[in-house]
Motif scaffolding. Structure first.
Motif, mmCIF file in Angstrom:
data_model
loop_
_atom_site.group_PDB
_atom_site.id
_atom_site.type_symbol
_atom_site.label_atom_id
_atom_site.label_comp_id
_atom_site.label_asym_id
_atom_site.label_seq_id
_atom_site.Cartn_x
_atom_site.Cartn_y
_atom_site.Cartn_z
ATOM 1 N N VAL A 76 10.712 -29.129 18.235
ATOM 2 C CA VAL A 76 9.913 -28.381 19.211
ATOM 3 C C VAL A 76 9.338 -29.328 20.257
ATOM 4 O O VAL A 76 9.400 -29.059 21.461
ATOM 5 N N TRP A 224 21.681 -13.679 16.587
ATOM 6 C CA TRP A 224 20.416 -12.933 16.575
ATOM 7 C C TRP A 224 20.739 -11.452 16.453
ATOM 8 O O TRP A 224 21.118 -10.795 17.404
ATOM 9 N N SER A 228 13.606 -11.183 13.439
ATOM 10 C CA SER A 228 12.621 -11.306 14.512
ATOM 11 C C SER A 228 12.829 -12.610 15.280
ATOM 12 O O SER A 228 13.381 -13.578 14.747
ATOM 13 N N GLY A 229 12.362 -12.628 16.517
ATOM 14 C CA GLY A 229 12.576 -13.799 17.353
ATOM 15 C C GLY A 229 11.937 -15.062 16.801
ATOM 16 O O GLY A 229 12.561 -16.123 16.753
ATOM 17 N N ALA A 230 10.676 -14.977 16.360
ATOM 18 C CA ALA A 230 9.973 -16.148 15.844
ATOM 19 C C ALA A 230 10.643 -16.683 14.585
ATOM 20 O O ALA A 230 10.867 -17.890 14.438
ATOM 21 N N ARG A 231 10.981 -15.789 13.660
ATOM 22 C CA ARG A 231 11.635 -16.213 12.421
ATOM 23 C C ARG A 231 13.006 -16.815 12.718
ATOM 24 O O ARG A 231 13.429 -17.794 12.082
ATOM 25 N N HIS A 232 13.699 -16.237 13.676
ATOM 26 C CA HIS A 232 15.017 -16.740 14.039
ATOM 27 C C HIS A 232 14.932 -18.170 14.569
ATOM 28 O O HIS A 232 15.706 -19.048 14.165
ATOM 29 N N VAL A 233 13.983 -18.427 15.470
ATOM 30 C CA VAL A 233 13.839 -19.762 16.051
ATOM 31 C C VAL A 233 13.451 -20.783 14.987
ATOM 32 O O VAL A 233 14.013 -21.888 14.926
ATOM 33 N N ILE A 234 12.511 -20.432 14.124
ATOM 34 C CA ILE A 234 12.053 -21.365 13.094
ATOM 35 C C ILE A 234 13.179 -21.729 12.135
ATOM 36 O O ILE A 234 13.398 -22.905 11.821
#
Length: 311
Positions: A76, A224, A228-234
């Motif tokens: 990050v 994707w 969810s977007g946040a879970r996907h990025v993490i």
């Protein structure tokens, strides 16, 4: 995204048969219609399960924790540093330059820069974009190309309107105009299916170059779909290595019939890409995806739930 156009425009591409359905299990999915799993394009089949909330083994948990604590923060910070650096470069290259404005609009447009400013922005943009992908774990990008280019057909652009259409025309006619990347499905899938294309991009009647992106995976699927977007990025950043395959098809020049019928143009390109990418044609779209997500989140009641058999 690939060219075998002779077969395409006059023949319909055969679809791969839909997988059979298992008996009920604990994972909620929409009830499929007869002979077809309606939401199969959005089903996750990786280690982390539906919505990335599947039950993990202790071994997988122990493997995930150090990556979340160490790898994700590092990526990050480095990724944000690269983005800020590129922002500064763009600001420096556009300083003292008046932006283009259309019809009194307030939005700034520096897309038509010329000379050294354009060169610096483009080259650093390409380099830093690849650097971001490298930081995120995409160390190697497998790229293949189609072989044959479709015969060029004449086209006319009369009656074309809309910002996107105009910019596509401009990109086709002016080599210095900014290129456009369009995702005609309008949403994302699990990578095994190809959804119906929106016709907007094909209204320009200009040639297009189809490109197929695939994301092979071992643990976590970078696609994707129902996560969810946040879970996907993490979870994406927690993988040591991520994979991507790029297949560039030859430029597709529309025939006279396709020029007159944007829907036919869009469908023929879609069938070509499905054939070249070994993808399943699906008739669902964003509305069905929203319904599927609502069902997974328990926001709507489902009469029954069936889950598609795994690979």
């Amino acid at each position: 995204m690939e060219s075998e156009l002779k077969v395409l425009t006059r023949q319909s591409t055969n679809q791969r048969p839909e997988p059979e359905l298992e008996q009920r299990d604990d994972r909620p999915l929409l009830k499929p219609e007869p002979g077809q799993s309606k939401c199969a394009a959005y089903v996750r089949r990786d280690v982390y399960g539906t919505m990335g909330r599947g039950k993990l083994s202790w071994a997988e948990r122990l493997w995930l924790v150090p990556r979340l604590v160490i790898l994700v923060p590092i990526r990050v910070v480095v990724g944000m540093t690269i983005l800020v650096s590129y922002y500064v470069i763009c600001r420096v290259c556009t300083v003292f330059r008046a932006p283009n404005r259309e019809d009194g609009e307030e939005q700034e447009d520096y897309a038509h820069l010329r000379g050294w400013r354009r060169t610096v922005i483009l080259r650093t943009g390409r380099f830093l974009s690849r650097a971001v992908l490298f930081v995120f774990g995409f160390y190697w990008i497998s790229e293949t190309r189609g072989e044959n280019e479709r015969e060029l057909k004449s086209s006319d652009f009369k009656g074309v309107s809309g910002i996107v259409t105009e910019r596509i025309r401009e990109a086709y006619q002016d080599e210095f105009a900014p290129r456009m990347i369009i995702f005609p499905e309008g949403t994302t899938t699990n990578g095994d299916y190809l959804l119906p294309f929106k016709t907007g991009v094909f209204l320009a009647k200009a040639p297009v170059q189809p490109v197929i992106l695939r994301y092979p995976y071992r643990r976590f699927s970078p696609a994707w779909d129902s996560i969810s977007g946040a879970r996907h990025v993490i979870l994406l950043l927690s993988q040591f290595v991520n994979y991507i395959e790029v297949k560039r098809l030859p430029v597709y020049h529309p025939s006279e019939q396709e020029i007159e019928n944007p829907k036919l143009y869009a469908e023929n390109v879609r069938k070509l890409m499905a054939q070249e990418g070994n993808l399943i044609l699906s008739d669902v779209g964003l509305p069905e995806k929203r319904v599927y997500h609502a069902a997974l989140n328990g926001n709507i009641s489902m009469p029954s739930v069936l889950h598609q058999k795994g690979d």
